[in-house]
Write an enzyme that holds these catalytic residues in place. Structure first.
Site, PDB file in Angstrom:
ATOM      1  N   LYS A 132     -49.428 -24.710 -53.629  1.00  0.00           N
ATOM      2  CA  LYS A 132     -50.413 -25.307 -52.736  1.00  0.00           C
ATOM      3  C   LYS A 132     -51.813 -24.846 -53.124  1.00  0.00           C
ATOM      4  CE  LYS A 132     -46.987 -26.817 -50.035  1.00  0.00           C
ATOM      5  NZ  LYS A 132     -46.037 -26.144 -49.141  1.00  0.00           N
ATOM      6  N   ASP A 184     -45.308 -16.453 -43.593  1.00  0.00           N
ATOM      7  CA  ASP A 184     -45.290 -17.505 -44.608  1.00  0.00           C
ATOM      8  C   ASP A 184     -46.737 -17.964 -44.781  1.00  0.00           C
ATOM      9  OD1 ASP A 184     -45.118 -19.826 -46.070  1.00  0.00           O
ATOM     10  OD2 ASP A 184     -43.585 -20.774 -44.817  1.00  0.00           O
ATOM     11  N   TRP A 206     -42.138 -25.965 -40.806  1.00  0.00           N
ATOM     12  CA  TRP A 206     -41.756 -24.880 -41.717  1.00  0.00           C
ATOM     13  C   TRP A 206     -41.245 -23.679 -40.958  1.00  0.00           C
ATOM     14  CZ3 TRP A 206     -40.535 -26.674 -46.080  1.00  0.00           C
ATOM     15  CH2 TRP A 206     -41.270 -27.698 -46.683  1.00  0.00           C
TER      16      TRP A 206
HETATM   17  C1  LIG Z   1     -44.693 -26.175 -48.667  1.00  0.00           C
HETATM   18  C2  LIG Z   1     -44.331 -25.130 -47.709  1.00  0.00           C
HETATM   19  C3  LIG Z   1     -43.075 -24.507 -47.736  1.00  0.00           C
HETATM   20  C4  LIG Z   1     -42.000 -24.897 -48.723  1.00  0.00           C
HETATM   21  O1  LIG Z   1     -42.310 -24.427 -49.962  1.00  0.00           O
HETATM   22  P1  LIG Z   1     -41.302 -24.574 -51.203  1.00  0.00           P
HETATM   23  O2  LIG Z   1     -41.981 -23.729 -52.223  1.00  0.00           O
HETATM   24  O3  LIG Z   1     -41.217 -26.016 -51.538  1.00  0.00           O
HETATM   25  O4  LIG Z   1     -39.982 -24.030 -50.793  1.00  0.00           O
HETATM   26  C5  LIG Z   1     -42.818 -23.505 -46.836  1.00  0.00           C
HETATM   27  N1  LIG Z   1     -43.745 -23.129 -45.930  1.00  0.00           N
HETATM   28  C6  LIG Z   1     -44.957 -23.703 -45.859  1.00  0.00           C
HETATM   29  C7  LIG Z   1     -45.932 -23.239 -44.838  1.00  0.00           C
HETATM   30  C8  LIG Z   1     -45.282 -24.717 -46.740  1.00  0.00           C
HETATM   31  O5  LIG Z   1     -46.493 -25.302 -46.674  1.00  0.00           O
END
Ligand SMILES: *Cc1c(COP(=O)(O)O)cnc(C)c1O
Length: 376
Positions: free
Chosen positions: A205, A181, A110
């Site tokens: 998540k 993030d 990511w």
């Molecule tokens: C799942 C995830 C993403 C992507 O998320 P989307 O909402 O599908 O764009 C980005 N960063 C991390 C750390 C993730 O776990």
């Protein structure tokens, strides 16, 4: 209502508490609010995002992001779409300043995607990386000289795919904005969000369904002058000015987010979540550590409380692949789904987000012992 549900170890969209699902299902039929407005008896899927009824839900969710998740009041909370992935582009579009590169710490898939989007848009520096050891740890935070001139520093504080997590939120020197993030661990424990100038997370998540991204940004950052070619929908300031109603938001996801935040508060807030999440993670890591059959991918000092990754031992690659497959098939048969590891690590991954129950972790540990006892 009794429902026979499998244990869902999926990395995302992920498990939600049954009580939240039931209330969301009711709200799809009718909000059934004790409010004389007719819209209060419509479905959450039907009501106007500009109605006072929805406004109250929206405001309450923002309040709970501050109260329950402890996003400081110096920051504006935005509910956007496009996932965490769109933030990979919006962050550099909104925060990069002329002549000053954006600095990134590379801790896996990511962060690499975030780096690639930034590179598309302008000068980008990778100031630390754990790539050389297959992203099995969080690199030591680089000294301030490495980022003193940067527009901002971007980190990924929980690495969903490799199963690593920052133990402490870094604190930058010299006023450089820190961006994280937080997609796969937001709301899982207290974590000094006040060190961040901007944080973002896809809701799917830990906090709700997909289609909703939570962004919080220090109010002073909304004033940065942007390249005039940046479209309105990709600027934070107009979203903040319109209180995230610049266009039609995902009203259903915001309602479920609000229910999730209420659920977290009832469990005991971030401290309650941390106790629950630590207990689960410790049990699972202990099961991995006590057996030669299972090999934890993440180094001990960087193990994620949310995503536990491991591979299985074997004579050679072929043997490992076959055994992993047997493990996953047998786990499915035992009522456990979503355990397949990401293709970049292989093996298995148990995502044990906020809503994942201790009983599911106990069942997995028992299953692992039994699989080993039967010769793997
Ligand atoms: C799942 C995830 C993403 C992507 O998320 P989307 O909402 O599908 O764009 C980005 N960063 C991390 C750390 C993730 O776990």
């Amino acid at each position: 209502m009794s429902v026979d549900r499998p244990y869902n170890f999926s990395p995302g969209p992920a498990i939600l508490p049954l009580s939240v699902l039931e209330r969301a299902a009711e709200a799809v039929k009718s909000l059934a609010l004790p409010d004389p407005a007719l819209e209060a008896r419509l479905s959450i899927l039907e009501i106007s995002h500009r109605s006072p009824t929805f406004e109250r839900i929206h405001e309450r969710a923002i309040e709970r992001i501050h109260d329950v998740i402890r996003v400081p009041r110096t920051h504006r909370v935005l509910f956007l779409q496009g996932g965490a992935s769109l933030q990979f582009a919006m962050v550099p579009m909104n925060l990069r300043q002329a002549g000053r590169a954006a600095a990134y710490v590379d801790t896996g898939v990511w962060s690499k995607k975030a780096i690639e989007e930034s590179q598309r848009l302008g000068p980008t520096e990778v100031i630390a990386s754990s790539k050389a050891t297959r992203y099995d740890h969080i690199p030591a935070f680089p000294p301030s000289e490495t980022y003193a001139d940067a527009s901002y520093v971007h980190i990924t504080t929980n690495n969903t795919i490799y199963g690593t997590e920052y133990v402490d939120m870094p604190k930058l020197e010299g006023g450089v904005p820190l961006v994280s993030d937080l997609s796969s661990h937001i709301g899982s424990r207290p974590m000094h969000l006040e060190h961040l100038a901007l944080g973002y997370a896809g809701a799917q998540k830990n906090l709700g369904p997909s289609g909703l991204t939570i962004v919080f940004i220090e109010s002073s950052l909304l004033d940065r002058t942007l390249d005039p070619s940046v479209p309105t929908m990709l600027r934070y300031a107009p979203h903040a000015e319109a209180n995230s109603l610049l266009n039609t938001p995902n009203t259903f996801a915001i309602l479920v987010l609000d229910l999730m935040l209420e659920w977290i508060a009832e469990i005991g807030g971030l401290e309650g979540m941390e106790a629950h999440n630590r207990r689960k993670a410790e049990a699972l890591y202990a099961a991995l550590d006590r057996s030669p059959l299972y090999r934890s991918h993440a180094r001990k000092e960087a193990r994620s409380l949310m995503n536990v990754t491991w591979t299985l031992a074997g004579r050679d690659e072929e043997d490992v692949t076959a055994r992993t497959k047997r493990f996953l098939v047998a786990a499915e048969r035992a009522g456990m789904c979503g355990l397949k590891g990401h293709r970049s690590v292989g093996g298995c991954r148990a995502s044990i987000y906020n809503a994942f129950p201790q009983a599911g972790v106990d069942a997995l540990c028992e299953f692992m012992r039994e699989f080993e006892r039967q010769g793997g």
